[in-house]
Design a protein around this motif. Sequence first.
Motif, PDB file in Angstrom:
ATOM      1  N   HIS A 139      -3.606  -0.330  10.904  1.00 29.95           N
ATOM      2  CA  HIS A 139      -4.129   0.291   9.685  1.00 29.95           C
ATOM      3  C   HIS A 139      -3.570   1.704   9.571  1.00 29.95           C
ATOM      4  O   HIS A 139      -3.773   2.526  10.470  1.00 29.95           O
ATOM      5  N   GLU A 165       2.521  -8.188   8.424  1.00 29.12           N
ATOM      6  CA  GLU A 165       2.178  -8.830   7.144  1.00 29.12           C
ATOM      7  C   GLU A 165       1.152  -7.948   6.437  1.00 29.12           C
ATOM      8  O   GLU A 165       0.095  -7.642   7.019  1.00 29.12           O
ATOM      9  N   LEU A 166       1.473  -7.534   5.213  1.00 23.01           N
ATOM     10  CA  LEU A 166       0.524  -6.693   4.469  1.00 23.01           C
ATOM     11  C   LEU A 166      -0.680  -7.539   4.061  1.00 23.01           C
ATOM     12  O   LEU A 166      -0.549  -8.539   3.364  1.00 23.01           O
ATOM     13  N   LEU A 169      -4.339  -3.330   0.691  1.00 23.64           N
ATOM     14  CA  LEU A 169      -3.752  -2.107   0.133  1.00 23.64           C
ATOM     15  C   LEU A 169      -4.767  -1.479  -0.813  1.00 23.64           C
ATOM     16  O   LEU A 169      -5.121  -2.073  -1.836  1.00 23.64           O
ATOM     17  N   LEU A 178      -3.017   1.276   4.034  1.00 23.24           N
ATOM     18  CA  LEU A 178      -2.202   0.082   4.277  1.00 23.24           C
ATOM     19  C   LEU A 178      -2.795  -0.687   5.446  1.00 23.24           C
ATOM     20  O   LEU A 178      -3.063  -0.100   6.510  1.00 23.24           O
ATOM     21  N   ARG A 179      -3.007  -1.971   5.266  1.00 26.20           N
ATOM     22  CA  ARG A 179      -3.573  -2.813   6.330  1.00 26.20           C
ATOM     23  C   ARG A 179      -2.585  -3.934   6.629  1.00 26.20           C
ATOM     24  O   ARG A 179      -2.258  -4.737   5.745  1.00 26.20           O
ATOM     25  N   TYR A 180      -2.102  -3.958   7.857  1.00 31.24           N
ATOM     26  CA  TYR A 180      -1.112  -4.964   8.245  1.00 31.24           C
ATOM     27  C   TYR A 180      -1.663  -5.855   9.349  1.00 31.24           C
ATOM     28  O   TYR A 180      -2.344  -5.367  10.262  1.00 31.24           O
TER      29      TYR A 180
END
Length: 184
Positions: A139, A165-166, A169, A178-180
């Motif tokens: 994050h 991988e997003l 948002l 941004l959260r991946y």
Amino acid sequence: MGKVIAGMAMSLDGFVTDRHGSVAALYPDMEAMRNSPRLQAAIASTGAVVMGRRAFEMGDPDSYAGAYEFQVPLFVVTHAPPARHPKEGGGLTFTFVTDGVASAVRQARAAAGPRDVTVVGGASVIQQCLREGLADELHLDVRPLLLGGGLRLFETFEGELIALELIGLDQEPLVTALRYRVQR
Ligand SMILES: NC(=O)c1ccc[n+]([C@@H]2O[C@H](COP(=O)([O-])OP(=O)(O)OC[C@H]3O[C@@H](n4cnc5c(N)ncnc54)[C@H](OP(=O)(O)O)[C@@H]3O)[C@@H](O)[C@H]2O)c1
């Protein structure tokens, strides 16, 4: 079992501190941040926290109990615990882990039970989590400023390619969150 979430706030040019080692510019309004739905959700879902020794030393260690946002077991990665154990209370405990980040995450997972482990930094510990495949999510709260110097999150990051991988948002005037998901 919960997730392991590695997260930090950084400037648009990639710094997690300014050139004086301060995070003040990245957290201009701590009160608003604490009351934000995003942090409130993170507090509710976090069962334990992992941090590096330098992140731990950002504040007065005795001031964490009762005041730090995460009142849960905290696992501090270090080569040598402090001479005096800091004050604990209200669900917040300190465990100083001297056998590496993977051990800290393992112990934090056990303490968190079904809830998440949040790895709050600093850069060194976040990098090790990613490199050692310990983090499920990354994050990044990107602030709209250019610090022009300081500690870069990924300055010394070397290793195998890591695909992200997003999965989230949020765009707000003072943060792009941004959260991946880390691909395995
Ligand atoms: N922007 C943000 O959201 C944010 C959040 C948190 C922190 N920060 C900032 O980040 C900076 C700290 O980041 P950092 O990368 O310099 O340090 P860090 O990751 O917080 O801590 C590094 C320290 O942790 C210990 N450590 C790390 N890996 C270890 C291992 N494998 N085995 C044993 N000990 C280990 C060592 O402590 P010993 O030297 O004691 O052995 C090392 O010096 C601070 O200036 C803080 O203000 C920013």
